[in-house]
Design a protein around this motif. Structure first.
Motif, PDB file in Angstrom:
ATOM      1  N   ARG A 175       0.601  -1.376  -0.439  1.00 16.47           N
ATOM      2  CA  ARG A 175      -0.037  -0.379   0.299  1.00 16.47           C
ATOM      3  C   ARG A 175       0.363   1.338   0.085  1.00 16.47           C
ATOM      4  NH1 ARG A 175      -2.719  -3.326   3.032  1.00 16.47           N
ATOM      5  NH2 ARG A 175      -4.796  -3.942   2.803  1.00 16.47           N
ATOM      6  N   ILE A 176       0.246   2.055  -0.647  1.00 19.44           N
ATOM      7  CA  ILE A 176       1.202   3.736  -0.579  1.00 19.44           C
ATOM      8  C   ILE A 176       0.904   4.125   0.693  1.00 19.44           C
ATOM      9  CG2 ILE A 176       1.232   5.642  -1.099  1.00 19.44           C
ATOM     10  CD1 ILE A 176       2.012   3.484  -3.149  1.00 19.44           C
ATOM     11  N   ALA A 177       1.751   3.680   1.710  1.00 16.29           N
ATOM     12  CA  ALA A 177       1.779   4.918   2.679  1.00 16.29           C
ATOM     13  C   ALA A 177       2.162   6.460   2.609  1.00 16.29           C
ATOM     14  CB  ALA A 177       3.516   3.763   3.971  1.00 16.29           C
ATOM     15  N   LEU A 178       2.771   7.025   2.056  1.00 13.72           N
ATOM     16  CA  LEU A 178       2.974   7.956   2.062  1.00 13.72           C
ATOM     17  C   LEU A 178       3.750   8.008   0.922  1.00 13.72           C
ATOM     18  CD1 LEU A 178       4.960   8.624   4.841  1.00 13.72           C
ATOM     19  CD2 LEU A 178       3.813   9.918   5.172  1.00 13.72           C
ATOM     20  N   ALA A 179       3.741  10.014  -0.281  1.00 14.31           N
ATOM     21  CA  ALA A 179       3.793  10.316  -0.984  1.00 14.31           C
ATOM     22  C   ALA A 179       3.184  11.827  -1.489  1.00 14.31           C
ATOM     23  CB  ALA A 179       2.737   9.792  -2.532  1.00 14.31           C
ATOM     24  N   GLY A 180       5.063  12.766  -1.975  1.00 16.35           N
ATOM     25  CA  GLY A 180       5.154  13.688  -2.381  1.00 16.35           C
ATOM     26  C   GLY A 180       6.346  14.087  -1.821  1.00 16.35           C
ATOM     27  N   ALA A 181       6.671  15.327  -2.799  1.00 17.03           N
ATOM     28  CA  ALA A 181       8.042  16.045  -3.236  1.00 17.03           C
ATOM     29  C   ALA A 181       9.033  15.173  -2.388  1.00 17.03           C
ATOM     30  CB  ALA A 181       8.281  17.191  -2.627  1.00 17.03           C
ATOM     31  N   SER A 182      10.800  14.784  -3.418  1.00 18.05           N
ATOM     32  CA  SER A 182      11.172  14.481  -2.265  1.00 18.05           C
ATOM     33  C   SER A 182      12.120  15.389  -1.037  1.00 18.05           C
ATOM     34  CB  SER A 182      12.483  13.990  -3.597  1.00 18.05           C
ATOM     35  OG  SER A 182      12.090  12.726  -4.663  1.00 18.05           O
ATOM     36  N   ALA A 183      11.907  16.506  -1.607  1.00 18.08           N
ATOM     37  CA  ALA A 183      12.662  17.314  -0.355  1.00 18.08           C
ATOM     38  C   ALA A 183      11.832  17.230   0.986  1.00 18.08           C
ATOM     39  CB  ALA A 183      12.927  18.371  -0.738  1.00 18.08           C
ATOM     40  N   ALA A 184      10.434  16.752   0.686  1.00 17.86           N
ATOM     41  CA  ALA A 184      10.216  16.801   2.211  1.00 17.86           C
ATOM     42  C   ALA A 184       9.457  15.747   2.506  1.00 17.86           C
ATOM     43  CB  ALA A 184       8.408  17.069   1.773  1.00 17.86           C
ATOM     44  N   LEU A 185       9.706  14.525   1.709  1.00 18.89           N
ATOM     45  CA  LEU A 185       9.989  13.286   2.022  1.00 18.89           C
ATOM     46  C   LEU A 185      11.613  13.146   3.334  1.00 18.89           C
ATOM     47  CD1 LEU A 185       8.431  11.148  -0.304  1.00 18.89           C
ATOM     48  CD2 LEU A 185       7.701  11.586   1.800  1.00 18.89           C
ATOM     49  N   ARG A 186      12.699  13.679   2.798  1.00 17.73           N
ATOM     50  CA  ARG A 186      13.661  13.478   3.633  1.00 17.73           C
ATOM     51  C   ARG A 186      13.276  13.559   4.557  1.00 17.73           C
ATOM     52  NH1 ARG A 186      16.374  14.868  -1.588  1.00 17.73           N
ATOM     53  NH2 ARG A 186      16.270  16.965  -1.078  1.00 17.73           N
ATOM     54  N   HIS A 187      12.576  14.973   4.925  1.00 24.16           N
ATOM     55  CA  HIS A 187      11.964  15.716   6.594  1.00 24.16           C
ATOM     56  C   HIS A 187      10.884  14.524   6.761  1.00 24.16           C
ATOM     57  CE1 HIS A 187      15.645  18.851   5.460  1.00 24.16           C
ATOM     58  NE2 HIS A 187      14.997  18.608   4.382  1.00 24.16           N
ATOM     59  N   ASP A 188      10.537  13.845   6.686  1.00 23.55           N
ATOM     60  CA  ASP A 188       9.083  13.368   6.529  1.00 23.55           C
ATOM     61  C   ASP A 188       9.970  12.487   8.627  1.00 23.55           C
ATOM     62  OD1 ASP A 188       6.507  12.326   6.440  1.00 23.55           O
ATOM     63  OD2 ASP A 188       8.034  10.401   7.766  1.00 23.55           O
ATOM     64  N   ASP A 189       9.318  12.634   9.179  1.00 23.67           N
ATOM     65  CA  ASP A 189      10.138  11.693  10.593  1.00 23.67           C
ATOM     66  C   ASP A 189      10.227  10.194  10.362  1.00 23.67           C
ATOM     67  OD1 ASP A 189      10.811  13.799  12.209  1.00 23.67           O
ATOM     68  OD2 ASP A 189       8.995  13.549  12.640  1.00 23.67           O
ATOM     69  N   HIS A 190       8.788   9.933   9.439  1.00 21.24           N
ATOM     70  CA  HIS A 190       8.838   8.080   8.874  1.00 21.24           C
ATOM     71  C   HIS A 190       9.751   7.745   8.778  1.00 21.24           C
ATOM     72  CE1 HIS A 190       7.733   4.342   9.027  1.00 21.24           C
ATOM     73  NE2 HIS A 190       7.396   4.789   7.705  1.00 21.24           N
ATOM     74  N   VAL A 191      10.270   8.280   7.539  1.00 26.35           N
ATOM     75  CA  VAL A 191      11.340   7.939   6.164  1.00 26.35           C
ATOM     76  C   VAL A 191      12.288   7.957   7.059  1.00 26.35           C
ATOM     77  CG1 VAL A 191      12.057   8.349   4.097  1.00 26.35           C
ATOM     78  CG2 VAL A 191       9.698   8.739   4.113  1.00 26.35           C
ATOM     79  N   ARG A 192      13.157   9.140   7.919  1.00 26.51           N
ATOM     80  CA  ARG A 192      14.004   8.865   8.033  1.00 26.51           C
ATOM     81  C   ARG A 192      14.531   8.437   9.121  1.00 26.51           C
ATOM     82  NH1 ARG A 192      15.919  14.610   8.600  1.00 26.51           N
ATOM     83  NH2 ARG A 192      16.843  14.750  11.043  1.00 26.51           N
ATOM     84  N   ARG A 193      13.531   7.626   9.553  1.00 26.41           N
ATOM     85  CA  ARG A 193      13.835   7.015  10.701  1.00 26.41           C
ATOM     86  C   ARG A 193      13.924   4.977  10.148  1.00 26.41           C
ATOM     87  NH1 ARG A 193       9.472   9.253  13.910  1.00 26.41           N
ATOM     88  NH2 ARG A 193       7.668   7.214  13.345  1.00 26.41           N
ATOM     89  N   SER A 194      12.649   5.297   9.103  1.00 26.52           N
ATOM     90  CA  SER A 194      12.240   3.448   8.747  1.00 26.52           C
ATOM     91  C   SER A 194      13.582   3.797   7.611  1.00 26.52           C
ATOM     92  CB  SER A 194      11.291   3.564   7.955  1.00 26.52           C
ATOM     93  OG  SER A 194      10.403   3.660   8.949  1.00 26.52           O
ATOM     94  N   TYR A 195      13.818   4.587   6.808  1.00 22.61           N
ATOM     95  CA  TYR A 195      14.651   4.476   5.848  1.00 22.61           C
ATOM     96  C   TYR A 195      16.139   5.505   5.963  1.00 22.61           C
ATOM     97  CZ  TYR A 195      10.552   2.430   4.490  1.00 22.61           C
ATOM     98  OH  TYR A 195       9.501   2.125   4.221  1.00 22.61           O
ATOM     99  N   LEU A 196      16.694   6.225   6.331  1.00 24.50           N
ATOM    100  CA  LEU A 196      17.283   6.959   6.261  1.00 24.50           C
ATOM    101  C   LEU A 196      18.712   7.015   7.324  1.00 24.50           C
ATOM    102  CD1 LEU A 196      16.288  10.495   4.925  1.00 24.50           C
ATOM    103  CD2 LEU A 196      17.055   8.489   3.624  1.00 24.50           C
ATOM    104  N   GLY A 197      17.971   6.752   8.653  1.00 19.39           N
ATOM    105  CA  GLY A 197      18.999   5.806   9.631  1.00 19.39           C
ATOM    106  C   GLY A 197      19.164   6.839  10.366  1.00 19.39           C
ATOM    107  N   ILE A 198      18.040   7.812  10.250  1.00 20.26           N
ATOM    108  CA  ILE A 198      18.479   9.399  11.849  1.00 20.26           C
ATOM    109  C   ILE A 198      17.276   9.874  12.489  1.00 20.26           C
ATOM    110  CG2 ILE A 198      18.461  11.638  11.216  1.00 20.26           C
ATOM    111  CD1 ILE A 198      19.055  12.021   8.078  1.00 20.26           C
TER     112      ILE A 198
END
Length: 234
Positions: A211-234
């Motif tokens: 399922r699509i969990a999130l969508a948006g501009a790449s710059a915004a997703l880089r600062h999304d808390d879920h993306v940062r925790r789950s995929y960027l290791g931040i």
């Protein structure tokens, strides 16, 4: 829209992998699909390209419904797929592999297409008479992309183009892909390297559990808390 997917459901056997996925892409846009292993990213590309049959939903390319077409027909419409693991023909030469890709190209365009591919990947021109099976993994990936480009597509789908490649080869690959992006080619990218995917694409979809969990501009997703925790290791 160049590509419009609505409420797409597909899978294998009795198991659904994609559950109501919707994606839209404009002509000339570069969009990434990121997510964990097993999320359905490759299944999404395989369904778009006709390798997996959709159970429900719609897939439209250039305004035409392509969901029921055979996989062999879709490249002739200008939509090509570079699958994971390259799948080059090892017992054919580099140039013979490229010519296979030209079978879906407009009549009379093979010579120009070859010149463009050799300009993009000079190594392929240097090794044109060598067997593809003797190429390195990075060279085979370049060949797989070049073969897809022989169809003179309007859109290309790339499944994990950096997988298993050395960092220098990945850099070379993305330099070539950047040239395609600047030329206006529409690109749908599945990439496990989330940093690279978000740097390369203008927009991204996060696919989780089909399922699509999130969508948006790449710059915004880089600062999304879920993306940062789950995929960027931040």
């Amino acid at each position: 829209m160049k590509l419009s997917i609505e409420a797409l459901v597909s899978g294998y056997g009795l198991v659904d992998v994609l559950h109501g996925v919707s994606i839209e892409m404009a002509e000339g846009e570069v969009v990434a699909v990121i997510g964990p292993n097993g999320a359905g990213k490759s299944t999404l590309l395989r369904t778009i390209s006709g390798l997996v049959a959709a159970r429900s939903g719609t897939v439209r390319y250039d305004g035409r419904e392509i969901g029921g077409l055979a996989a062999s027909e879709i490249p002739r419409l200008g939509l090509v797929h570079v699958p994971e693991a390259r799948h080059v023909f090892g017992k054919l030469t580099v140039e013979q592999n490229l010519v296979v890709g030209a079978s879906a190209a407009p009549a009379g365009s093979r010579k120009d297409a070859l010149a463009e591919v050799y300009d993009l990947f000079p190594m392929l021109g240097q090794k044109a008479r060598e067997l593809a099976g003797g190429l390195s993994g990075g060279q085979q990936q370049m060949l797989a992309v070049g073969r897809a480009l022989m169809a003179r597509p309007g859109m290309i789908m790339l499944d994990e183009p950096s997988l298993g490649l050395a960092p220098l080869v990945v850099e070379q690959m993305y330099e070539a892909l950047d040239g395609l992006r600047r030329s206006g080619l529409t690109i749908l990218l599945v990439e496990q390297d989330v940093y690279m995917a978000l740097d390369f694409a203008s927009r991204a979809y996060v696919l989780e559990n089909g399922r699509i969990a999130l969508a948006g501009a790449s710059a915004a997703l880089r600062h999304d808390d879920h993306v940062r925790r789950s995929y960027l290791g931040i």
